[in-house]
Write a protein that holds these residues in place. Structure first.
Motif, PDB file in Angstrom:
ATOM      1  N   LEU A  84      -0.358   2.389   8.800  1.00 11.17           N
ATOM      2  CA  LEU A  84      -1.246   2.844   7.724  1.00 11.17           C
ATOM      3  C   LEU A  84      -0.771   4.203   7.200  1.00 11.17           C
ATOM      4  CD1 LEU A  84      -3.823   2.619   5.983  1.00 11.17           C
ATOM      5  CD2 LEU A  84      -5.026   3.788   7.855  1.00 11.17           C
ATOM      6  N   ILE A  85      -0.454   5.106   8.105  1.00  6.59           N
ATOM      7  CA  ILE A  85       0.030   6.432   7.693  1.00  6.59           C
ATOM      8  C   ILE A  85       1.311   6.272   6.880  1.00  6.59           C
ATOM      9  CG2 ILE A  85       0.817   8.702   8.474  1.00  6.59           C
ATOM     10  CD1 ILE A  85      -0.880   8.182  11.056  1.00  6.59           C
ATOM     11  N   GLN A  86       2.207   5.412   7.352  1.00  3.54           N
ATOM     12  CA  GLN A  86       3.458   5.171   6.629  1.00  3.54           C
ATOM     13  C   GLN A  86       3.173   4.559   5.261  1.00  3.54           C
ATOM     14  OE1 GLN A  86       6.066   2.042   8.005  1.00  3.54           O
ATOM     15  NE2 GLN A  86       7.873   3.189   7.370  1.00  3.54           N
ATOM     16  N   SER A  87       2.205   3.671   5.172  1.00  2.00           N
ATOM     17  CA  SER A  87       1.865   3.036   3.893  1.00  2.00           C
ATOM     18  C   SER A  87       1.338   4.062   2.898  1.00  2.00           C
ATOM     19  CB  SER A  87       0.819   1.931   4.101  1.00  2.00           C
ATOM     20  OG  SER A  87       1.348   0.906   4.925  1.00  2.00           O
ATOM     21  N   PRO A 186      -5.696  -0.715  -3.246  1.00  2.00           N
ATOM     22  CA  PRO A 186      -4.940  -1.970  -3.179  1.00  2.00           C
ATOM     23  C   PRO A 186      -3.436  -1.749  -2.966  1.00  2.00           C
ATOM     24  CG  PRO A 186      -6.532  -2.088  -4.952  1.00  2.00           C
ATOM     25  CD  PRO A 186      -6.538  -0.668  -4.456  1.00  2.00           C
ATOM     26  N   ALA A 187      -2.888  -0.691  -3.557  1.00  2.00           N
ATOM     27  CA  ALA A 187      -1.458  -0.408  -3.365  1.00  2.00           C
ATOM     28  C   ALA A 187      -1.153  -0.075  -1.913  1.00  2.00           C
ATOM     29  CB  ALA A 187      -1.016   0.733  -4.281  1.00  2.00           C
ATOM     30  N   VAL A 188      -2.032   0.697  -1.272  1.00  2.00           N
ATOM     31  CA  VAL A 188      -1.834   1.013   0.153  1.00  2.00           C
ATOM     32  C   VAL A 188      -1.963  -0.266   0.972  1.00  2.00           C
ATOM     33  CG1 VAL A 188      -2.751   2.272   2.147  1.00  2.00           C
ATOM     34  CG2 VAL A 188      -2.568   3.418  -0.068  1.00  2.00           C
ATOM     35  N   ALA A 193       0.462  -4.503   4.151  1.00  2.00           N
ATOM     36  CA  ALA A 193       0.663  -5.940   4.393  1.00  2.00           C
ATOM     37  C   ALA A 193       2.130  -6.301   4.453  1.00  2.00           C
ATOM     38  CB  ALA A 193      -0.042  -6.748   3.311  1.00  2.00           C
ATOM     39  N   ARG A 194       2.967  -5.560   3.708  1.00  2.00           N
ATOM     40  CA  ARG A 194       4.407  -5.822   3.729  1.00  2.00           C
ATOM     41  C   ARG A 194       4.989  -5.511   5.096  1.00  2.00           C
ATOM     42  NH1 ARG A 194       6.574  -2.406  -0.856  1.00  2.00           N
ATOM     43  NH2 ARG A 194       8.570  -3.213  -0.210  1.00  2.00           N
TER      44      ARG A 194
END
Length: 195
Positions: A84-87, A186-188, A193-194
């Protein structure tokens, strides 16, 4: 995993102090050593996955290794998911360590805003951010604070992170468009999700 390692070492010292003989100590500490070893292995796997994902997006290997370590350190400290932090870093800056947002003045990979000054004792200005490691930790601590304020709701925490402490009033002052508000979370989520 790092918390497990620290806890395991503390428990190991406690058991050593309480053991009546070497055999009793050896039996009780064997499980602790195994748990600590698993924690270190898990950290290496997570950092490897974080690094690989950044390299796939064009981050050079040395930086990817450095950032992956910073993401896992921040995750341990804040109890946030390292992915999550990386996203957030990917969406905020595409991993650009020295980027400055032209409208808001937000800085570094996590786009920490001057508006957050004083949110953390060690963060008094954007000049205090130092290198990528401190920036990642500062952004993660701010996000974790919003998570805690939101009763654990990560979606709301992400909105607050995007909006900053001034909320909508600050966003209006920065003249951001409404579509910016509708695309951030949504972008995060897509970036996450990727992974």
């Amino acid at each position: 995993y790092a918390a497990l390692l620290v806890g395991s070492l503390a428990l190991n010292v406690y058991l050593y102090d309480r053991a009546t003989d070497a055999e009793e100590y050896a039996e009780s500490s064997a499980g602790i050593v195994a748990a600590a070893s698993k924690a270190l292995s898990l950290q290496a796997v997570v950092e490897g996955e974080l690094r690989t994902r950044m390299e796939r997006e064009g981050v050079e290997r040395g930086k990817a290794i450095r950032y992956a370590s910073a993401f896992t350190d921040a995750a341990v400290t804040t109890r946030l998911d390292p992915f999550l932090i990386q996203s957030v870093a990917r969406v905020e800056s595409r991993y650009q360590a020295a980027v400055v947002h032209p409208a808001s003045g937000a800085r570094c990979m996590m786009q920490v805003m001057a508006l957050w000054k004083g949110a953390l004792p060690e963060y008094q200005s954007t000049e205090d951010l130092g290198g990528p490691e401190k920036c990642i930790m500062t952004g993660a601590r701010i996000l974790a604070g919003y998570r805690d304020e939101s009763g654990g709701n990560i979606r709301i925490a992400l909105w607050k992170y995007f909006l900053g402490p001034g909320g909508l009033a600050e966003i209006r002052a920065l003249d951001l468009q409404p579509e910016d508000l509708h695309t951030y979370v949504p972008a995060v989520r897509v970036a996450y999700a990727r992974f």
